[in-house]
Scaffold this active site. Sequence first.
Site, PDB file in Angstrom:
ATOM      1  N   TYR A  79      -6.079  27.264  92.213  1.00  0.00           N
ATOM      2  CA  TYR A  79      -5.335  27.626  93.247  1.00  0.00           C
ATOM      3  C   TYR A  79      -4.184  26.495  93.362  1.00  0.00           C
ATOM      4  O   TYR A  79      -3.036  26.766  93.342  1.00  0.00           O
ATOM      5  CB  TYR A  79      -6.130  27.899  94.647  1.00  0.00           C
TER       6      TYR A  79
HETATM    7  N1  NAP Z   1      -6.108  28.773 103.999  1.00  0.00           N
HETATM    8  C1  NAP Z   1      -5.688  27.442 104.113  1.00  0.00           C
HETATM    9  O1  NAP Z   1      -6.520  26.476 104.508  1.00  0.00           O
HETATM   10  C2  NAP Z   1      -4.521  27.285 103.354  1.00  0.00           C
HETATM   11  C3  NAP Z   1      -4.119  25.720 103.190  1.00  0.00           C
HETATM   12  C4  NAP Z   1      -2.651  25.532 102.898  1.00  0.00           C
HETATM   13  C5  NAP Z   1      -1.960  26.451 102.559  1.00  0.00           C
HETATM   14  N2  NAP Z   1      -2.075  27.712 102.553  1.00  0.00           N
HETATM   15  C6  NAP Z   1      -1.280  28.725 102.247  1.00  0.00           C
HETATM   16  O2  NAP Z   1      -0.578  29.181 103.240  1.00  0.00           O
HETATM   17  C7  NAP Z   1      -0.036  30.478 103.052  1.00  0.00           C
HETATM   18  C8  NAP Z   1      -0.483  31.291 104.220  1.00  0.00           C
HETATM   19  O3  NAP Z   1      -1.737  31.477 104.634  1.00  0.00           O
HETATM   20  P1  NAP Z   1      -2.291  32.571 105.577  1.00  0.00           P
HETATM   21  O4  NAP Z   1      -3.353  32.086 106.191  1.00  0.00           O
HETATM   22  O5  NAP Z   1      -1.265  33.314 106.319  1.00  0.00           O
HETATM   23  O6  NAP Z   1      -2.837  33.568 104.309  1.00  0.00           O
HETATM   24  P2  NAP Z   1      -3.094  35.230 104.436  1.00  0.00           P
HETATM   25  O7  NAP Z   1      -3.426  35.453 105.798  1.00  0.00           O
HETATM   26  O8  NAP Z   1      -4.240  35.196 103.575  1.00  0.00           O
HETATM   27  O9  NAP Z   1      -1.893  36.045 104.088  1.00  0.00           O
HETATM   28  C9  NAP Z   1      -1.436  36.008 102.559  1.00  0.00           C
HETATM   29  C10 NAP Z   1      -0.592  37.274 102.738  1.00  0.00           C
HETATM   30  O10 NAP Z   1      -0.137  37.662 101.523  1.00  0.00           O
HETATM   31  C11 NAP Z   1      -0.071  38.889 101.377  1.00  0.00           C
HETATM   32  N3  NAP Z   1      -0.131  39.312 100.031  1.00  0.00           N
HETATM   33  C12 NAP Z   1      -1.176  39.024  98.972  1.00  0.00           C
HETATM   34  N4  NAP Z   1      -0.654  39.689  97.725  1.00  0.00           N
HETATM   35  C13 NAP Z   1       0.645  40.287  97.946  1.00  0.00           C
HETATM   36  C14 NAP Z   1       1.564  40.706  97.241  1.00  0.00           C
HETATM   37  N5  NAP Z   1       1.322  41.193  95.925  1.00  0.00           N
HETATM   38  N6  NAP Z   1       2.757  41.290  97.474  1.00  0.00           N
HETATM   39  C15 NAP Z   1       3.024  40.790  98.942  1.00  0.00           C
HETATM   40  N7  NAP Z   1       2.188  40.124  99.857  1.00  0.00           N
HETATM   41  C16 NAP Z   1       0.998  39.797  99.351  1.00  0.00           C
HETATM   42  C17 NAP Z   1      -1.280  39.271 102.043  1.00  0.00           C
HETATM   43  O11 NAP Z   1      -1.282  40.616 102.148  1.00  0.00           O
HETATM   44  P3  NAP Z   1      -2.289  41.747 102.608  1.00  0.00           P
HETATM   45  O12 NAP Z   1      -2.217  41.583 104.207  1.00  0.00           O
HETATM   46  O13 NAP Z   1      -1.948  42.927 102.317  1.00  0.00           O
HETATM   47  O14 NAP Z   1      -3.597  41.252 102.001  1.00  0.00           O
HETATM   48  C18 NAP Z   1      -1.397  38.528 103.227  1.00  0.00           C
HETATM   49  O15 NAP Z   1      -0.690  39.300 104.306  1.00  0.00           O
HETATM   50  C19 NAP Z   1      -0.680  31.109 101.769  1.00  0.00           C
HETATM   51  O16 NAP Z   1       0.227  30.933 100.599  1.00  0.00           O
HETATM   52  C20 NAP Z   1      -2.058  29.947 101.561  1.00  0.00           C
HETATM   53  O17 NAP Z   1      -2.123  29.856 100.093  1.00  0.00           O
HETATM   54  C21 NAP Z   1      -3.513  27.961 102.965  1.00  0.00           C
END
Ligand code: NAP
Length: 227
Positions: free
Chosen positions: A136
């Site tokens: 990641y």
């Molecule tokens: N989790 C953590 O602690 C953490 C920490 C730092 C940074 N981040 C980053 O922060 C960002 C936002 O996090 P979050 O919690 O909002 O993530 P999330 O809820 O998992 O949302 C990610 C979104 O990306 C969409 N997606 C995935 N594949 C796709 C594709 N092929 N085409 C278009 N959309 C697509 C998903 O669609 P679906 O709804 O259809 O599945 C989902 O809506 C991410 O990039 C994550 O890596 C996360």
Amino acid sequence: MSPLKVAVVGANGKVGRLLLTQLKNNSSFSTPLAIVRTQEQVAHFKNIVGVDAVLTDIENASVNEIVDAIKGYDAVVFSAGAGGKGVERIFTVDLDGCIKVAEACENAGVKRFIVVSAFKAEDRDFWWNLKGLRSYYIAKRSADREVRRSNLDYTILQPGSLELNEGTGLFQPLDKLEEKASAFYSVNREDVASFITQSLLHPDATVRKSIPLVNGNEPVEKFIQSL
Ligand SMILES: NC(=O)c1ccc[n+]([C@@H]2O[C@H](COP(=O)([O-])OP(=O)(O)OC[C@H]3O[C@@H](n4cnc5c(N)ncnc54)[C@H](OP(=O)(O)O)[C@@H]3O)[C@@H](O)[C@H]2O)c1
């Protein structure tokens, strides 16, 4: 200034949904565009959230198809992520998906690009031994570097561990980041969404910067001024 037209990739995600609602309710912005990957999500955003929506799966779409989705917008936000669902998806969404959207912004003449990356993505020593997060972080670090090489007015946001608590509007000043124990490198998704909104409204303070985002004690206005 005329209201900003913003398109959000990953709109159906937890940060994305909060951001769409904030943009919709702020008169500095035109109706935002949710870029999503199922017809049900398109209907949800159009009929329930009340914003524009388009079906574009960034994993399988060509750069030209992404150009068609974002053409005419002032800014694009990339908040999509594979959610740790396998190394290949991490590479096709977090890495190549982000790079394709950046290329599409360049080709479509959309200069402003905001990316949600991850805390200390640049620092291999920080993440190399974080359990299950190596691929990641490789993807996030590499995508960030491609974005920095572009000619876009980018802002790379690097949030700590994302929480679902209510936003505080308070951030940890960058010169005091190391004072926090690493276990507390977290930030509420609502604060990430509101910081994206603030970044769109304050390009002078945020363009061509990579900004670690962690909740702390400094109000957002002061935090932005210090960048
Ligand atoms: N989790 C953590 O602690 C953490 C920490 C730092 C940074 N981040 C980053 O922060 C960002 C936002 O996090 P979050 O919690 O909002 O993530 P999330 O809820 O998992 O949302 C990610 C979104 O990306 C969409 N997606 C995935 N594949 C796709 C594709 N092929 N085409 C278009 N959309 C697509 C998903 O669609 P679906 O709804 O259809 O599945 C989902 O809506 C991410 O990039 C994550 O890596 C996360």
